[in-house]
Write a protein that holds these residues in place. Structure first.
Motif, PDB file in Angstrom:
ATOM      1  N   ILE A 117       8.042   8.795   9.692  1.00  0.00           N
ATOM      2  CA  ILE A 117       7.189   9.474   8.720  1.00  0.00           C
ATOM      3  C   ILE A 117       8.033  10.411   7.871  1.00  0.00           C
ATOM      4  N   GLU A 118       7.765  10.392   6.584  1.00  0.00           N
ATOM      5  CA  GLU A 118       8.395  11.348   5.662  1.00  0.00           C
ATOM      6  C   GLU A 118       7.284  12.067   4.905  1.00  0.00           C
ATOM      7  N   PHE A 119       7.291  13.380   4.983  1.00  0.00           N
ATOM      8  CA  PHE A 119       6.282  14.168   4.283  1.00  0.00           C
ATOM      9  C   PHE A 119       6.744  14.412   2.840  1.00  0.00           C
ATOM     10  N   ILE A 120       5.855  14.178   1.895  1.00  0.00           N
ATOM     11  CA  ILE A 120       6.179  14.383   0.485  1.00  0.00           C
ATOM     12  C   ILE A 120       5.011  15.110  -0.194  1.00  0.00           C
ATOM     13  N   ASP A 121       5.257  15.589  -1.414  1.00  0.00           N
ATOM     14  CA  ASP A 121       4.243  16.365  -2.131  1.00  0.00           C
ATOM     15  C   ASP A 121       3.211  15.484  -2.816  1.00  0.00           C
ATOM     16  N   LYS A 122       3.631  14.280  -3.205  1.00  0.00           N
ATOM     17  CA  LYS A 122       2.723  13.424  -3.955  1.00  0.00           C
ATOM     18  C   LYS A 122       3.138  11.959  -3.793  1.00  0.00           C
ATOM     19  N   ILE A 123       2.165  11.074  -3.632  1.00  0.00           N
ATOM     20  CA  ILE A 123       2.441   9.637  -3.557  1.00  0.00           C
ATOM     21  C   ILE A 123       2.592   9.101  -4.980  1.00  0.00           C
ATOM     22  N   PRO A 124       3.715   8.469  -5.319  1.00  0.00           N
ATOM     23  CA  PRO A 124       3.884   7.933  -6.679  1.00  0.00           C
ATOM     24  C   PRO A 124       2.912   6.773  -6.927  1.00  0.00           C
ATOM     25  N   LYS A 125       2.195   6.830  -8.043  1.00  0.00           N
ATOM     26  CA  LYS A 125       1.211   5.799  -8.374  1.00  0.00           C
ATOM     27  C   LYS A 125       1.270   5.479  -9.851  1.00  0.00           C
ATOM     28  N   SER A 126       0.831   4.258 -10.178  1.00  0.00           N
ATOM     29  CA  SER A 126       0.745   3.836 -11.575  1.00  0.00           C
ATOM     30  C   SER A 126      -0.484   4.471 -12.218  1.00  0.00           C
ATOM     31  N   PRO A 127      -0.622   4.379 -13.543  1.00  0.00           N
ATOM     32  CA  PRO A 127      -1.807   4.932 -14.204  1.00  0.00           C
ATOM     33  C   PRO A 127      -3.122   4.371 -13.666  1.00  0.00           C
ATOM     34  N   SER A 128      -3.068   3.142 -13.149  1.00  0.00           N
ATOM     35  CA  SER A 128      -4.284   2.536 -12.602  1.00  0.00           C
ATOM     36  C   SER A 128      -4.536   2.944 -11.155  1.00  0.00           C
ATOM     37  N   GLY A 129      -3.609   3.729 -10.572  1.00  0.00           N
ATOM     38  CA  GLY A 129      -3.787   4.201  -9.209  1.00  0.00           C
ATOM     39  C   GLY A 129      -3.090   3.374  -8.155  1.00  0.00           C
ATOM     40  N   LYS A 130      -2.359   2.348  -8.561  1.00  0.00           N
ATOM     41  CA  LYS A 130      -1.651   1.509  -7.603  1.00  0.00           C
ATOM     42  C   LYS A 130      -0.414   2.232  -7.081  1.00  0.00           C
ATOM     43  N   ILE A 131      -0.223   2.196  -5.759  1.00  0.00           N
ATOM     44  CA  ILE A 131       0.931   2.847  -5.149  1.00  0.00           C
ATOM     45  C   ILE A 131       2.216   2.160  -5.604  1.00  0.00           C
ATOM     46  N   LEU A 132       3.179   2.945  -6.045  1.00  0.00           N
ATOM     47  CA  LEU A 132       4.477   2.392  -6.481  1.00  0.00           C
ATOM     48  C   LEU A 132       5.402   2.320  -5.266  1.00  0.00           C
ATOM     49  N   ARG A 133       5.203   1.274  -4.483  1.00  0.00           N
ATOM     50  CA  ARG A 133       5.925   1.168  -3.207  1.00  0.00           C
ATOM     51  C   ARG A 133       7.426   1.016  -3.398  1.00  0.00           C
ATOM     52  N   ARG A 134       7.807   0.336  -4.468  1.00  0.00           N
ATOM     53  CA  ARG A 134       9.242   0.152  -4.689  1.00  0.00           C
ATOM     54  C   ARG A 134       9.946   1.493  -4.851  1.00  0.00           C
ATOM     55  N   ASN A 135       9.293   2.445  -5.510  1.00  0.00           N
ATOM     56  CA  ASN A 135       9.879   3.780  -5.654  1.00  0.00           C
ATOM     57  C   ASN A 135      10.102   4.438  -4.299  1.00  0.00           C
ATOM     58  N   LEU A 136       9.150   4.212  -3.393  1.00  0.00           N
ATOM     59  CA  LEU A 136       9.274   4.793  -2.058  1.00  0.00           C
ATOM     60  C   LEU A 136      10.334   4.067  -1.232  1.00  0.00           C
ATOM     61  N   ARG A 137      10.384   2.741  -1.360  1.00  0.00           N
ATOM     62  CA  ARG A 137      11.393   1.983  -0.600  1.00  0.00           C
ATOM     63  C   ARG A 137      12.798   2.362  -1.026  1.00  0.00           C
ATOM     64  N   ASP A 138      12.952   2.726  -2.297  1.00  0.00           N
ATOM     65  CA  ASP A 138      14.281   3.028  -2.824  1.00  0.00           C
ATOM     66  C   ASP A 138      14.722   4.465  -2.562  1.00  0.00           C
ATOM     67  N   ARG A 139      13.873   5.277  -1.967  1.00  0.00           N
ATOM     68  CA  ARG A 139      14.225   6.682  -1.727  1.00  0.00           C
ATOM     69  C   ARG A 139      15.354   6.778  -0.703  1.00  0.00           C
TER      70      ARG A 139
END
Length: 520
Positions: free
Chosen positions: A498-520
């Protein structure tokens, strides 16, 4: 550009799976069909036929009929095969449930499939009992339970005085099996595979050019679970149709696995990447004589070329690779076993009667050789659709009959395919599917969590494991959340980091940007 199979097209007979199956095993009688790996108990083909028929007649005599849904919630045992084949013989539909499922996970599948009868083992009853009141299950049969009222053994009693009533089956329209898959995203969905799908799949594998198929002299280790499509159609169906002997194993235990190969001189092993990796690297392998192995295949999840080559050197036979989906019964692409190909990283060529296309993930336009895009598939082994889910079916299968795999691939000029990445969001942990959306929905029910996203994290032993990114509304430790999730899901779905973060990155339509998280 449409890519076609290099193998000639083959005729698929319009018959039910039981008609096909019993015709295929008809030549075999005293040959051993099944051996229980733990006890050594043996069943020959005559006994297999007799027991399948006894179970079918008993179920029919109890009033079960065509279209009834039967759930099997059990590990690999000999009786699993009796039940599986008998249900189709009376026109029933089989839904197979992972025995690692928690009660709540089982409940969801039973409710969605509308199963009216359940087969299980005594040690799983504690997870079955709580869900009976919220499902349509009216009767439970328990394997290896002696002469108790709900014992499966009662279905095996001599019933020669009972006639098996003939059933009219439409091979292309009637559902045979209903495994559950997450598809390209979301919660598990019931994959409707017809009798024709099963017949076609068996014939296509056998008809592919330059491949090795099992035969009456082969001994196959059935270590992959029968609830999984790979265990059903590649090990159970293909193996028995060719007169092979199946060594039935309840889960992968390293010493037992190697010991059975040595003891029974096993020739054929259909495996998954974690076991291939074990064969390639574990020092225990050198303590057993596994020289009898002649054919090893890896499927169900990606594996690196280096691991395949290392495993092949260790077991002294080539390790081949294939590609498929639950939605395609599963095999659609397979390496030509008999060709000394030097192509590295390929999963092989198309099965007979199968077409493919690579399309641009943004525009949907067809692409050419060596261009990377989403893999689309079409053939007689492709599912009918998702049970009671026309929206998901329409997303998966377009109006031209193309199944959108959700996998990113390319194909070379010789028709060899390479799986590059996944467009779909699934996590492949020990070759099991884990849907991030399922874990995210669970996490959001915790009072301390305001938002969450789950992505795959590379793991040497499991391939991938779930990692969660979490936004908190109140203090709680990662270990506490991990323990909370572990109580509610099967072991392979459990969050490992688990990694705690301030905000989940999402597209304007609300879709989770998983690639951004995988690349962290």
């Amino acid at each position: 550009m449409i890519i076609k199979s290099p193998s000639p097209a083959v005729k698929i007979p319009d018959i039910s799976w039981p008609e096909y199956f019993f015709a295929r095993i008809e030549p075999y009688h005293q040959e051993i069909a099944l051996i229980d790996g733990a006890s050594g108990r043996q069943i020959n083909f005559d006994e297999l036929r007799q027991n399948i028929n006894r179970v079918a007649k008993s179920l029919q005599h109890k009033g079960y009929k065509k279209g009834d849904v039967f759930a099997i919630y059990a590990p690999n045992i000999i009786e699993y095969i009796y039940v599986f084949q008998a249900i189709m013989l009376i026109g029933g539909v089989i839904t197979t449930a992972n025995p690692l499922y928690t009660a709540s996970e089982l409940e969801l599948q039973l409710q969605h499939s509308k199963a009216s009868c359940l087969f299980t083992t005594a040690d799983l009853l504690e997870k079955v009992s709580p869900v009976l009141e919220t499902t349509l299950v009216e009767e439970v049969f328990v394997f290896n339970q002696g002469d108790t009222a709900n014992s499966f053994e009662l279905l095996l009693q001599d019933n020669n005085d009972i006639e098996l009533l003939p059933i009219s089956i439409n091979p292309q329209m009637d559902i045979a099996i209903l495994p559950y898959s997450s598809g390209t995203t979301g919660l598990p969905k019931g994959v409707m595979l017809s009798h024709s799908n099963l017949v076609a799949h068996n014939i296509q594998i056998e008809a592919q050019q330059d491949v090795v198929c099992p035969n009456v002299d082969d001994i196959i280790i059935a270590v992959l679970p029968f609830f999984h499509i790979y265990g059903i159609t590649v090990i159970m169906n293909l193996g028995l149709c060719n007169g092979s002997t199946l060594i039935i194993v309840n889960g992968f235990k390293p010493e037992q696995f190697l010991g059975l190969i040595e003891q029974y001189r096993i020739t054929t092993a259909y495996l998954v990447p974690p076991i291939i990796l074990f064969l390639a690297e574990h020092p225990l392998v050198s303590h057993y004589d596994i020289s009898s192995l002649q054919y090893v295949m890896s499927g169900a999840a990606p594996i690196g070329e280096a691991q395949l080559l290392a495993a092949g050197e260790r077991v002294l036979c080539p390790v081949h690779q294939g590609y498929g989906l639950t939605e395609t019964s599963p095999v659609v692409i397979k390496e030509p076993d008999l060709l000394a190909t030097t192509k590295h990283g390929t999963v092989g060529v198309l099965m007979p009667n199968t077409e493919a296309m690579i399309i641009d993930t943004e525009t949907g336009e067809p692409l050419g050789f060596n261009q990377t895009g989403e893999l689309l598939l079409r053939g007689p082994q492709v599912m009918m659709g998702y049970l009671n889910n026309p929206e998901a079916t329409a997303v998966a299968i377009d109006t031209n009959g193309w199944l959108h795999s959700g996998d990113i691939a390319r194909v070379d000029e010789q028709g060899y395919f390479y799986i590059v990445d996944r467009l779909k969001e699934l996590i492949k942990c020990k070759s099991y599917q884990v849907a991030p959306a399922e874990l995210e929905a669970l996490l959001l029910t915790h009072p301390a969590i305001i938002d969450a996203a789950v992505v795959p994290k590379a793991d040497k032993q499991s391939g991938e494991v779930p990692k969660a990114f979490i936004v908190l509304k109140q203090d709680i430790s990662a270990d506490e959340i991990i323990a909370w999730v572990a109580e509610k899901v099967a072991a392979y779905k459990q969050i490992k980091e688990i990694e705690f973060i301030d905000k989940i990155p999402k597209s304007p339509s609300g879709k989770i940007l998983r690639r951004n998280l995988r690349d962290r």
